[in-house]
Write a protein that holds these residues in place. Structure first.
Motif, PDB file in Angstrom:
ATOM      1  N   GLU A  15       0.803  -1.227   0.000  1.00 29.02           N
ATOM      2  CA  GLU A  15       0.000   0.000   0.000  1.00 29.02           C
ATOM      3  C   GLU A  15       0.834   1.275   0.000  1.00 29.02           C
ATOM      4  OE1 GLU A  15      -2.441  -0.356   3.448  1.00 29.02           O
ATOM      5  OE2 GLU A  15      -4.025  -1.412   2.382  1.00 29.02           O
ATOM      6  N   LYS A  16       2.015   1.242   0.579  1.00 31.14           N
ATOM      7  CA  LYS A  16       2.797   2.463   0.795  1.00 31.14           C
ATOM      8  C   LYS A  16       3.065   3.260  -0.487  1.00 31.14           C
ATOM      9  CE  LYS A  16       4.640   5.074   3.839  1.00 31.14           C
ATOM     10  NZ  LYS A  16       3.748   5.824   4.711  1.00 31.14           N
ATOM     11  N   PRO A  17       3.471   2.626  -1.604  1.00 31.51           N
ATOM     12  CA  PRO A  17       3.697   3.423  -2.819  1.00 31.51           C
ATOM     13  C   PRO A  17       2.444   4.174  -3.287  1.00 31.51           C
ATOM     14  CG  PRO A  17       4.685   1.257  -3.064  1.00 31.51           C
ATOM     15  CD  PRO A  17       3.884   1.236  -1.790  1.00 31.51           C
ATOM     16  N   PHE A  18       1.271   3.553  -3.130  1.00 38.54           N
ATOM     17  CA  PHE A  18       0.029   4.214  -3.528  1.00 38.54           C
ATOM     18  C   PHE A  18      -0.286   5.402  -2.608  1.00 38.54           C
ATOM     19  CE2 PHE A  18      -0.513  -0.199  -5.035  1.00 38.54           C
ATOM     20  CZ  PHE A  18      -0.599   0.073  -6.390  1.00 38.54           C
ATOM     21  N   HIS A  19      -0.069   5.210  -1.309  1.00 33.84           N
ATOM     22  CA  HIS A  19      -0.289   6.301  -0.359  1.00 33.84           C
ATOM     23  C   HIS A  19       0.677   7.457  -0.639  1.00 33.84           C
ATOM     24  CE1 HIS A  19      -3.265   4.479   2.274  1.00 33.84           C
ATOM     25  NE2 HIS A  19      -2.595   3.344   2.185  1.00 33.84           N
ATOM     26  N   LEU A  20       1.910   7.121  -0.950  1.00 35.13           N
ATOM     27  CA  LEU A  20       2.917   8.138  -1.244  1.00 35.13           C
ATOM     28  C   LEU A  20       2.547   8.913  -2.504  1.00 35.13           C
ATOM     29  CD1 LEU A  20       5.585   9.337  -0.316  1.00 35.13           C
ATOM     30  CD2 LEU A  20       6.757   7.597  -1.668  1.00 35.13           C
ATOM     31  N   ALA A  21       2.085   8.214  -3.529  1.00 34.98           N
ATOM     32  CA  ALA A  21       1.668   8.873  -4.769  1.00 34.98           C
ATOM     33  C   ALA A  21       0.483   9.809  -4.516  1.00 34.98           C
ATOM     34  CB  ALA A  21       1.310   7.834  -5.828  1.00 34.98           C
ATOM     35  N   GLN A  22      -0.478   9.360  -3.710  1.00 33.79           N
ATOM     36  CA  GLN A  22      -1.630  10.205  -3.366  1.00 33.79           C
ATOM     37  C   GLN A  22      -1.174  11.446  -2.607  1.00 33.79           C
ATOM     38  OE1 GLN A  22      -4.233   7.523  -1.202  1.00 33.79           O
ATOM     39  NE2 GLN A  22      -5.862   7.928  -2.687  1.00 33.79           N
ATOM     40  N   GLU A  23      -0.256  11.256  -1.681  1.00 34.05           N
ATOM     41  CA  GLU A  23       0.235  12.372  -0.875  1.00 34.05           C
ATOM     42  C   GLU A  23       0.977  13.392  -1.733  1.00 34.05           C
ATOM     43  OE1 GLU A  23       3.324  12.998   2.755  1.00 34.05           O
ATOM     44  OE2 GLU A  23       2.112  11.174   2.771  1.00 34.05           O
ATOM     45  N   ILE A  24       1.791  12.921  -2.682  1.00 37.32           N
ATOM     46  CA  ILE A  24       2.509  13.833  -3.580  1.00 37.32           C
ATOM     47  C   ILE A  24       1.513  14.598  -4.446  1.00 37.32           C
ATOM     48  CG2 ILE A  24       4.061  13.928  -5.570  1.00 37.32           C
ATOM     49  CD1 ILE A  24       5.634  11.633  -4.222  1.00 37.32           C
ATOM     50  N   LYS A  25       0.494  13.909  -4.944  1.00 38.21           N
ATOM     51  CA  LYS A  25      -0.538  14.572  -5.757  1.00 38.21           C
ATOM     52  C   LYS A  25      -1.265  15.640  -4.938  1.00 38.21           C
ATOM     53  CE  LYS A  25      -4.736  13.683  -8.363  1.00 38.21           C
ATOM     54  NZ  LYS A  25      -5.798  12.738  -8.651  1.00 38.21           N
ATOM     55  N   GLN A  26      -1.639  15.308  -3.701  1.00 37.24           N
ATOM     56  CA  GLN A  26      -2.333  16.266  -2.832  1.00 37.24           C
ATOM     57  C   GLN A  26      -1.429  17.448  -2.499  1.00 37.24           C
ATOM     58  OE1 GLN A  26      -5.641  16.187  -1.865  1.00 37.24           O
ATOM     59  NE2 GLN A  26      -5.148  18.266  -1.242  1.00 37.24           N
ATOM     60  N   SER A  27      -0.160  17.175  -2.255  1.00 33.82           N
ATOM     61  CA  SER A  27       0.799  18.239  -1.955  1.00 33.82           C
ATOM     62  C   SER A  27       0.932  19.188  -3.137  1.00 33.82           C
ATOM     63  CB  SER A  27       2.170  17.656  -1.621  1.00 33.82           C
ATOM     64  OG  SER A  27       2.116  16.903  -0.457  1.00 33.82           O
ATOM     65  N   TYR A  28       0.978  18.635  -4.335  1.00 33.34           N
ATOM     66  CA  TYR A  28       1.096  19.473  -5.534  1.00 33.34           C
ATOM     67  C   TYR A  28      -0.155  20.335  -5.715  1.00 33.34           C
ATOM     68  CZ  TYR A  28       2.211  20.958 -10.247  1.00 33.34           C
ATOM     69  OH  TYR A  28       2.485  21.724 -11.345  1.00 33.34           O
ATOM     70  N   GLU A  29      -1.322  19.760  -5.443  1.00 30.00           N
ATOM     71  CA  GLU A  29      -2.562  20.537  -5.541  1.00 30.00           C
ATOM     72  C   GLU A  29      -2.577  21.663  -4.505  1.00 30.00           C
ATOM     73  OE1 GLU A  29      -5.700  17.661  -5.227  1.00 30.00           O
ATOM     74  OE2 GLU A  29      -5.252  16.803  -7.202  1.00 30.00           O
ATOM     75  N   ASP A  30      -2.133  21.382  -3.275  1.00 33.71           N
ATOM     76  CA  ASP A  30      -2.047  22.421  -2.246  1.00 33.71           C
ATOM     77  C   ASP A  30      -1.070  23.514  -2.656  1.00 33.71           C
ATOM     78  OD1 ASP A  30      -3.833  21.008  -0.717  1.00 33.71           O
ATOM     79  OD2 ASP A  30      -2.312  20.165   0.626  1.00 33.71           O
ATOM     80  N   TYR A  31       0.039  23.107  -3.242  1.00 39.27           N
ATOM     81  CA  TYR A  31       1.049  24.068  -3.711  1.00 39.27           C
ATOM     82  C   TYR A  31       0.459  24.959  -4.806  1.00 39.27           C
ATOM     83  CZ  TYR A  31       5.118  25.800  -6.230  1.00 39.27           C
ATOM     84  OH  TYR A  31       6.017  26.602  -6.877  1.00 39.27           O
ATOM     85  N   LYS A  32      -0.248  24.367  -5.750  1.00 39.52           N
ATOM     86  CA  LYS A  32      -0.856  25.137  -6.848  1.00 39.52           C
ATOM     87  C   LYS A  32      -1.860  26.154  -6.305  1.00 39.52           C
ATOM     88  CE  LYS A  32       0.449  23.826 -10.948  1.00 39.52           C
ATOM     89  NZ  LYS A  32       1.186  24.720 -11.814  1.00 39.52           N
ATOM     90  N   LYS A  33      -2.653  25.746  -5.285  1.00 41.17           N
ATOM     91  CA  LYS A  33      -3.645  26.660  -4.707  1.00 41.17           C
ATOM     92  C   LYS A  33      -2.983  27.846  -4.026  1.00 41.17           C
ATOM     93  CE  LYS A  33      -7.098  23.137  -3.714  1.00 41.17           C
ATOM     94  NZ  LYS A  33      -7.716  22.343  -2.643  1.00 41.17           N
TER      95      LYS A  33
END
Length: 110
Positions: free
Chosen positions: A88-106
């Motif tokens: 599960e960890k790689p999927f959680h990490l990918a989700q977290e990076i995606k969420q971080s990028y969205e927060d950064y864009k906002k």
């Protein structure tokens, strides 16, 4: 990455007085400081990749210690869950990076 806001009393060069300012952080870096009276603001450029890398390195550096603590506290439970966590960890990490990028864009200044 985490976006947090904090209110603090600072000197405003537009108001020429100590006023309440909202300080916005992206992880540990100041992203924006805004006077809540006159809405004058100062923005700084935060390097997304550098912040993400620093955050991941910090967390990966403490991971062995956290796993060892879990093994000492709950050996059987930790060993049983480990195969699932490894998958599960790689999927959680990918989700977290995606969420971080969205927060950064906002929070981007432009």
């Amino acid at each position: 990455m985490k976006v947090t806001q904090m209110d603090s009393e600072l000197y405003c060069t537009t108001c020429h007085a100590d006023t309440v300012h909202r300080v916005t952080y992206l992880n540990r870096s100041i992203k924006k400081i805004e006077c809540l009276d006159c809405h004058q603001h100062v923005k700084s450029q935060v390097k997304f990749k550098a912040e993400l890398y620093t955050d991941l390195v910090d967390r990966l550096g403490t991971k062995p210690h956290r796993i060892a603590k879990e093994l000492n506290d709950q050996t059987f439970k930790t060993i049983c869950k480990l195969p699932f966590r490894l998958v599960e960890k790689p999927f959680h990490l990918a989700q977290e990076i995606k969420q971080s990028y969205e927060d950064y864009k906002k929070s981007k200044p432009y």
